[in-house]
Each structure stands twice: as structure tokens, then as C-alpha cells.
Design an enzyme around this catalytic site. Structure first.
Site, short mmCIF file in Angstrom:
data_model
loop_
_atom_site.label_atom_id
_atom_site.label_comp_id
_atom_site.label_asym_id
_atom_site.label_seq_id
_atom_site.Cartn_x
_atom_site.Cartn_y
_atom_site.Cartn_z
N ARG A 59 -5.63 -10.88 1.29
CA ARG A 59 -6.90 -10.83 0.53
C ARG A 59 -7.73 -12.10 0.56
NH1 ARG A 59 -6.22 -5.50 0.65
NH2 ARG A 59 -4.87 -4.64 -0.95
N HIS A 173 -4.14 2.09 11.99
CA HIS A 173 -3.93 2.90 10.80
C HIS A 173 -4.30 4.32 11.21
CE1 HIS A 173 -4.14 3.68 6.30
NE2 HIS A 173 -4.52 4.82 6.86
N ASP A 286 3.43 -3.79 4.61
CA ASP A 286 2.07 -3.37 4.26
C ASP A 286 1.72 -3.90 2.86
OD1 ASP A 286 -0.46 -2.28 4.23
OD2 ASP A 286 0.20 -0.19 4.06
N HIS A 290 -3.06 -5.02 -5.42
CA HIS A 290 -4.23 -4.72 -6.24
C HIS A 290 -3.86 -5.10 -7.67
CE1 HIS A 290 -6.30 -2.60 -3.02
NE2 HIS A 290 -5.16 -1.97 -2.74
#
Ligand code: NCD
Ligand code: ZN
Ligand code: ZN
Ligand code: ZN
Length: 424
Positions: A59, A173, A286, A290
Site C-alpha cells: 500500500r 489476477h 496475497d 484493509h
């Protein structure tokens, strides 16, 4: 010798008591007895290659309230990971030489372990312009977290052709956007229904029928039916701990919402069976943090993804202890194959490889607790699971984590060095 690490090391398929000699970051000698300026004796504890997590979302830049490169790499270090490959769905997305240069500048200062960056694929981009900066390319065939474009068929062909000229791997993906339903979702069963296995298979079949000779790496495979579709190609395959250990009946609410979705129990069991039989190239977390706040929102609008970089190795080591997975399969998928696929001399205790090691005490079984983890997001889907956390981590011969503390200096670096040829 600069550094010697002594213990029961996993060397050429067996556990042997030996000394691993490291000079200039590389393993230079493996012998019964070696003398080192720095000598670490772990006696009967296991010495394994450190893991490479080829799929994380740290991120940084742009979304650092969820994670940043410092917290992400520290979490990785505690989880026995010496190297991560970071995905491009940051803000701005890592898709051009400018954005990737900027990202490199910003993250390199914060890295406690080694890393590579994926470059994101968009219709209009020139992969050769970033080839000397990225570990590989990443293509999203469906919408998931982030804004990276899902290409139409024509762009897909163009991207595949131009990426193949760089010689690098393209991680995909694989979910077919046209088969994803957008019906309101209340729970994990609905999420699975909206993004069915058929969507994954359809995307994979498209890749197989058009690009079977390309260096395609299929990320986070959620069904053994997808594995069958890949047979006979050069594609490499990835599975996550959550698809192996969790299913859509888990009472996780939106904390279990992830793409591709958790499947039913039967699918999960088949996937686990395939994993322990060595059918996957790699296991990757993965790691997609969040915030708790976002995940506590209505199920339908909560974002998809869960953290995992710190728990993958500990969960797997516990399965090794329970004899559910053999050590060879674990080290192959967590260490050796990720290095081989992406062309690094890491992931193996062998002369000439980086001195990336973990120390494991198989008798020290712990339970995973969110408050003991280091990701900024502060939660885990594996709360209370049994795990074996590594006692120490060496990155290129330097101690980075010991006795559950970060030690030494921040030495993480980009594994993609300009101009340097990879081993392939
Ligand atoms: C990932 C994320 O949050 O970045 N989410 C997820 O559900 N896996 C994106 C992705 O890998 O698809
Ligand atoms: Zn994905
Ligand atoms: Zn991802
Ligand atoms: Zn090779």
C-alpha cells in the site's frame, strides 16, 4: 569466515547438522565445522531458507493508512520472509518509469527485508521502459482493489506480446470480468456466487488458448479445476494460505471477503490435497491489508483482501510439525520456486545463494493473535490458529529479527539491480 550459522539445516533435501558460512551476503561454504567472526549456534533448532512472498500489497505510496513499507517489511521479517514482491495497485499505480522510480525512492528507505516491485499493465503502456526496474509485470483481468485497468482482448494480446519480449514473468489476477455478477452481497456465500470458480476458469482458459508459451504466473488459484486447465502449459501456479485453510462457511463476515473468493469446503479440501501433493509452484500470502473500520462496514461495500505476510510461514510450519505437509514441499513452494521463477539466487541453503535463513523451534507452538502481529491493519483471519513463528531471520547473512524483536539495521534492498543479469 564473516558469519557462521550453525544448526540442523535443511540442505539438499535433508536435515543435517552443519555450519553455514556466509561472506558478503552469500553462502560460501557448508561444512560440519566452520569458524566465524560472528558465530551463531542454534544447536538442535532447524535452519531453513527464509521464505519469499511473491504476492504482497504494502500500500505504499498512497494508501499508507492501511500499511506502509516499514510496517509491511517488519511484519514479513517476523513471519520468516526475507523478500517480498509488491503489487502495483498503489496510488499512483506503479505503471510507468516515473511512478516506479518514485515508489522505489520512497519504499527503499523503509525496507527491513529485500523486495522487488511488480509493474502494472495498462492498455497504453510500454513494458520495456520499466523492464530494468521491475521483478515482473502484473495484469488484472477483473476489477478488484485499485484502479488498474482490465484490458480488452485486443490490449491483452498487445500486452502479452510486448511483455514476453522483456523475458520477465507476468503475474495474472485471473477472473473473467464478464462473468462477475454485481448482485448485492450479504455474506461470503454471496461473494462466492458473484465471482464463481467458472469466472476463474474462463480467464485461465483464455490465457491458455492464446498465450500458452508465455511466462504467465497465475496468482491465487482457488480451485483444482483451474489447475487442470493449466496442465500442459508453461504457466506457473500460486496458492494462498486462506484458500487452503478457510472456506465460505467461516464466520468471518467481510473479514473473509477476498478475491478470488473463499470457496466451499469441498473445493478447499481438494485444493489442500493438491497442495500437499506438490501440485502448486508457490504459496504466497496475497497480503492485502484493509482497515478494521472498512471491513466492519456493510458486507457489500467492504473492500476485498486480507493480511497474511506474517502468518503464512508460521501456519505452514505448524502443518509440517503435524505431518500434514512435508518439509520438502513447504520449502519448495515458499522458498525455492519463487526464487527460480523470478530469477533470484535466494530460497535455498546452497553455496552461491543469498544467506537468507530462518531459525525454527518446532517445539514452540503458539496461537496467532492479532495484537502480536505487526501489520498496520491490526487484524487476522487466522485468529487463534496454531502456528510456529520463526525465532530468527537472516537476510544476506545479517540478523534482522531475533527472539521476536527486530535487530540490526534496515538493510532491505531492491533485488532488481539495473543492468545485472538474472540467473535465467
Ligand atoms: C487485493 C487488494 O486488496 O489489493 N485484494 C484481494 O482481494 N486479493 C487485490 C488482488 O490481489 O486482487
Ligand atoms: Zn488478485
Ligand atoms: Zn493480490
Ligand atoms: Zn532456474
Amino acid at each position: 569466515m564473516e558469519t557462521v550459522v550453525e544448526g540442523r539445516a535443511f540442505y539438499q533435501g535433508d536435515l543435517i547438522e552443519c555450519c553455514i558460512g556466509i561472506e558478503g551476503g552469500k553462502i560460501v561454504s557448508i561444512k560440519k565445522v566452520l569458524k566465524g567472526e560472528k558465530h551463531y549456534n542454534y544447536s538442535s533448532k532447524l535452519i531453513l531458507p527464509a521464505a519469499i512472498d511473491a504476492h504482497v500489497h504494502f500500500r505504499d505510496p498512497g494508501l499508507t493508512h492501511k500499511e506502509d513499507f516499514q510496517t509491511g517489511t517488519i511484519a514479513a521479517a517476523f513471519g520468516g520472509v526475507s523478500c517480498v514482491f509488491d503489487m502495483p495497485n498503489t496510488l499512483p499505480p506503479a505503471i510507468s518509469s516515473e511512478t516506479i522510480k518514485e515508489k522505489l525512492d520512497s519504499v527503499t528507505k523503509k525496507a527491513w527485508i529485500d523486495f522487488g516491485l511488480f509493474g502494472g499493465c495498462v492498455s497504453s503502456f510500454k513494458p520495456e521502459s520499466i523492464a530494468n526496474m521491475v521483478i515482473g509485470y502484473k495484469l488484472f483481468m477483473s476489477s478488484t482493489t485499485g484502479v488498474l485497468l482490465v484490458p480488452d482482448d485486443q490490449s491483452l494480446t498487445k500486452i502479452m506480446t510486448s511483455v514476453s519480449k522483456t523475458g520477465k514473468v507476468i503475474g495474472v489476477h485471473a477472473e473473467d470480468e464478464r462473468m462477475i455478477r454485481k448482485l448485492p452481497e450479504k455474506n461470503l456465500l454471496d461473494h462466492d456466487r458473484n465471482r464463481p470458480i467458472e469466472a476463474e476458469i474462463s480467464a485461465i482458459e483464455k490465457l491458455v488458448s492464446n498465450f500458452s508459451e508465455n511466462r504467465v504466473h497465475i496468482c491465487h488459484i482457488s480451485s483444482t479445476r483451474s489447475l487442470k486447465s493449466i496442465r500442459g502449459t508453461k504457466f506457473t501456479t500460486e496458492v494462498t494460505p486462506h484458500h487452503l485453510l478457510l472456506d465460505n462457511t467461516c464466520e468471518l463476515g467481510a473479514f473473509g471477503k477476498v478475491n478470488p473468493p473463499l470457496r466451499n469446503r469441498n473445493e478447499r479440501e481438494l485444493l489442500f490435497e493438491a497442495f500437499i501433493r506438490g501440485k502448486f509452484d508457490i504459496i504466497a500470502s496475497d497480503h492485502a491489508p484493509h482497515t478494521i473500520e472498512e471491513k466492519e462496514d456493510d458486507f457489500d461495500i467492504a473492500p476485498c483482501g486480507m493480511p497474511g505476510v506474517e502468518t503464512t510461514v508460521p501456519l505452514m510450519l505448524n502443518l509440517v510439525r503435524r505431518d500434514l505437509i512435508d518439509l520438502k514441499t513447504f520449502t519448495k513452494c515458499a522458498c525455492e520456486r519463487p526464487a527460480e521463477i523470478f530469477g533470484l539466487l535466494k530460497g535455498k541453503i546452497e553455496v552461491g545463494f543469498d544467506g537468507d535463513l530462518i531459525v525454527v523451534d518446532h517445539k514452540k507452538i503458539e496461537r496467532i493473535k492479532a495484537e502480536n502481529l505487526h501489520s498496520k491493519c491490526g487484524w487476522t483471519a487466522f485468529d487463534n490458529y496454531e502456528a510456529i513463528f520463526p525465532r530468527a531471520l537472516f537476510v544476506r547473512g545479517m540478523l534482522v529479527m531475533e527472539d521476536r524483536s527486530i535487530v540490526g539495521e534496515r538493510i532491505g534492498r531492491n533485488v532488481v539491480v539495473k543492468g545485472e543479469k538474472s540467473q535465467h
